[in-house]
Design a protein around this motif. Structure first.
Motif, PDB file in Angstrom:
ATOM      1  N   GLU A  18       0.835  -1.213   0.000  1.00 44.46           N
ATOM      2  CA  GLU A  18       0.000   0.000   0.000  1.00 44.46           C
ATOM      3  C   GLU A  18       0.868   1.261   0.000  1.00 44.46           C
ATOM      4  O   GLU A  18       0.483   2.301  -0.493  1.00 44.46           O
ATOM      5  N   ARG A  19       2.109   1.136   0.557  1.00 47.25           N
ATOM      6  CA  ARG A  19       3.103   2.194   0.335  1.00 47.25           C
ATOM      7  C   ARG A  19       4.462   1.530   0.176  1.00 47.25           C
ATOM      8  O   ARG A  19       4.753   0.527   0.840  1.00 47.25           O
ATOM      9  N   ASP A 300       8.596  17.982  -4.437  1.00 49.80           N
ATOM     10  CA  ASP A 300       7.296  17.438  -4.016  1.00 49.80           C
ATOM     11  C   ASP A 300       6.558  16.817  -5.203  1.00 49.80           C
ATOM     12  O   ASP A 300       6.008  15.722  -5.105  1.00 49.80           O
ATOM     13  N   GLU A 304       5.472  12.789  -5.818  1.00 52.88           N
ATOM     14  CA  GLU A 304       4.094  12.358  -6.125  1.00 52.88           C
ATOM     15  C   GLU A 304       4.066  11.582  -7.437  1.00 52.88           C
ATOM     16  O   GLU A 304       3.395  10.559  -7.550  1.00 52.88           O
ATOM     17  N   SER A 311       3.574   2.735  -7.999  1.00 48.40           N
ATOM     18  CA  SER A 311       3.023   2.041  -6.827  1.00 48.40           C
ATOM     19  C   SER A 311       2.046   0.923  -7.180  1.00 48.40           C
ATOM     20  O   SER A 311       1.629   0.171  -6.299  1.00 48.40           O
ATOM     21  N   ARG A 334      11.510  15.509   4.559  1.00 46.83           N
ATOM     22  CA  ARG A 334      10.217  15.762   3.899  1.00 46.83           C
ATOM     23  C   ARG A 334       9.820  14.578   3.012  1.00 46.83           C
ATOM     24  O   ARG A 334       8.666  14.145   3.024  1.00 46.83           O
ATOM     25  N   GLU A 337       8.909  11.552   5.233  1.00 42.58           N
ATOM     26  CA  GLU A 337       7.577  11.741   5.848  1.00 42.58           C
ATOM     27  C   GLU A 337       6.472  11.489   4.838  1.00 42.58           C
ATOM     28  O   GLU A 337       5.475  10.830   5.139  1.00 42.58           O
ATOM     29  N   ARG A 338       6.657  11.989   3.625  1.00 45.99           N
ATOM     30  CA  ARG A 338       5.615  11.798   2.599  1.00 45.99           C
ATOM     31  C   ARG A 338       5.448  10.322   2.251  1.00 45.99           C
ATOM     32  O   ARG A 338       4.325   9.821   2.163  1.00 45.99           O
ATOM     33  N   THR A 340       6.484   7.536   3.942  1.00 46.61           N
ATOM     34  CA  THR A 340       6.146   6.606   5.041  1.00 46.61           C
ATOM     35  C   THR A 340       4.888   7.026   5.793  1.00 46.61           C
ATOM     36  O   THR A 340       4.278   6.192   6.474  1.00 46.61           O
ATOM     37  N   GLY A 341       4.541   8.307   5.742  1.00 46.31           N
ATOM     38  CA  GLY A 341       3.440   8.805   6.564  1.00 46.31           C
ATOM     39  C   GLY A 341       3.821   8.923   8.033  1.00 46.31           C
ATOM     40  O   GLY A 341       2.972   9.158   8.881  1.00 46.31           O
ATOM     41  N   LYS A 342       5.117   8.758   8.334  1.00 43.70           N
ATOM     42  CA  LYS A 342       5.577   8.860   9.727  1.00 43.70           C
ATOM     43  C   LYS A 342       6.323  10.176   9.932  1.00 43.70           C
ATOM     44  O   LYS A 342       7.074  10.595   9.052  1.00 43.70           O
ATOM     45  N   PRO A 343       6.182  10.783  11.123  1.00 39.17           N
ATOM     46  CA  PRO A 343       6.908  12.027  11.367  1.00 39.17           C
ATOM     47  C   PRO A 343       8.400  11.766  11.600  1.00 39.17           C
ATOM     48  O   PRO A 343       8.776  10.721  12.121  1.00 39.17           O
TER      49      PRO A 343
END
Ligand code: CP3
Length: 350
Positions: A18-19, A300, A304, A311, A334, A337-338, A340-343
């Motif tokens: 999914e990622r 960025d 994307e 994917s 940056r 984070e994008r 993995t979705g983790k901070p």
């Protein structure tokens, strides 16, 4: 494969996730201030690589800072020529230098002993594996025989024209040298897998500019031989092959080398990647390291774009070549984070 299998290994087994997992080529060292601090404590780069305590620390630094899905062992592709008896050193600010190449027959006699001379890398891997969380994979690596041969022949990094000329003028000698490197590299990778490396990467950084028949002879054939020798030793860790600069010939590579993953450089088209995925390969890449350094809206947008285009099949997010030393850490953070979705935890030492 189960829920705790590292994401990188799931992708390399052909799963569409999914990622995608993410790591960066050359993530260990160079771009991190804590690496430069550690580096001052080693007499020179080669002794740093051969010091398991320090090398393990450098391997772990990027995964402490960022929620990456893999660590890559801190070592260098030029440790093999050194283990075969050729002198190697690094000139500050200039890169690698090598002494005169020993006779090939002499190096052939050193192949078995060379793996023992690299045992400290196995110790580094074992140390890292015991400290790394189970959901993060540990990658071992070696240089592609042709790329390593270019340094051995030319004595330094260069435009490779002397090495290519050598390939045309002395084909038997080059083939004999590649055979020695295949054997030493296969043994080295077996040792790395037995010491804790869960995936093995072959960095063929200078695969560019080769005609199709030459590419077959000096890149595809040696890579196939390495994978076959490692498999014959009972090692099942997946391989990632990186024929950087191969252009359209990357499809010949994917067809003929039994690697699970193919790392793509910056120029790889969306179509090319999808064709490789459809052909059963996991692909990795291909963010421009200069764009990562530049940052901003263009970075960025490209992140994307890569996620959107690849994917739908087995994919590992990565660069098209290594992290450039002065890349701002905020840009790396940056992207991580994008994907993995983790901070990413803010760190004091920027
Ligand atoms: O990925 C990682 O961070 C793990 C460690 C790693 C290093 N070298 C450490 C290193 C890896 C995977 C490599 C591979 C490597 N080494 C390649 C193939 C990948 C590529 O980028 O094309 C090549 C061609 C080399 C040879 C090499 N080593 C060169 C040309 C140089 C000098 C220029 C440079 O890139 O810094 C090195 C030195 C080197 N290898 C450093 C590091 C951290 C810098 C040395 C220092 O700190 O003084």
């Amino acid at each position: 494969m189960n829920e705790t299998t590292p994401r990188l290994l799931r992708a390399l087994s052909g799963e569409t996730l999914e990622r995608p997992p993410i790591w960066f080529m050359r993530q260990a060292g160079r771009s991190l201030p804590e690496y430069h601090e550690l580096r001052t404590r080693a007499a020179d780069f080669i002794s740093f690589c051969h010091n398991p305590e320090m090398a393990a620390e450098a391997t772990l630094q990027p995964v402490r800072r960022f929620p990456l899905d893999a660590a890559i062992v801190f070592a260098d592709i030029l440790l093999i020529p050194r283990a075969l008896g050729q002198e190697v050193w690094f000139e500050a600010g200039e890169g690698p230098r090598l002494g005169a190449m020993p006779e090939i027959a002499r190096m052939a006699g050193e192949v078995e002993a060379s793996t023992g001379r690299l045992s400290s890398i196995g110790e580094t891997l074992a140390r890292v594996r015991s400290e790394l969380e189970p959901e993060r994979a540990l990658i071992g690596f070696a240089g592609g025989p042709w790329t390593v041969a270019t340094y051995m022949i030319e004595g330094r990094g260069s435009d490779r024209s002397a090495a290519r000329t050598f390939a045309y003028e002395h084909p038997e000698t080059l083939d004999a040298l590649l055979d020695v490197l295949v054997d030493a590299t296969a043994r080295y990778l077996v040792m790395q897998a037995r010491s804790g490396a869960q995936a093995l990467k072959i960095f063929e950084s200078w695969a560019e500019g080769l005609a199709e028949d030459v590419f077959e002879r000096i890149v595809i054939r040696p890579h196939r031989a390495i994978v076959e020798q490692v498999r014959a030793a009972g090692v099942t860790a997946p391989f990632i092959g990186f024929p950087r600069g191969a252009g359209a010939l990357v499809e010949n590579y994917a067809r003929s080398v039994p690697v699970e993953g193919v790392a793509l450089d910056t120029q790889a088209s969306a179509e090319l990647g999808r064709r490789l995925q459809a052909g059963g390969k996991t692909i990795q890449g291909a963010l421009d390291n200069l764009l990562l350094r530049a940052g901003g809206a263009a970075l960025d947008a490209r992140v994307e774009g890569l996620l959107a285009q690849w994917s739908g099949g087995p994919y590992i997010f990565n660069l098209g070549h290594g992290v450039i030393p002065d890349t701002p850490i905020a840009h790396i953070a940056r992207v991580v984070e994008r994907v993995t979705g983790k901070p990413v935890k803010a760190m004091a030492a920027e």
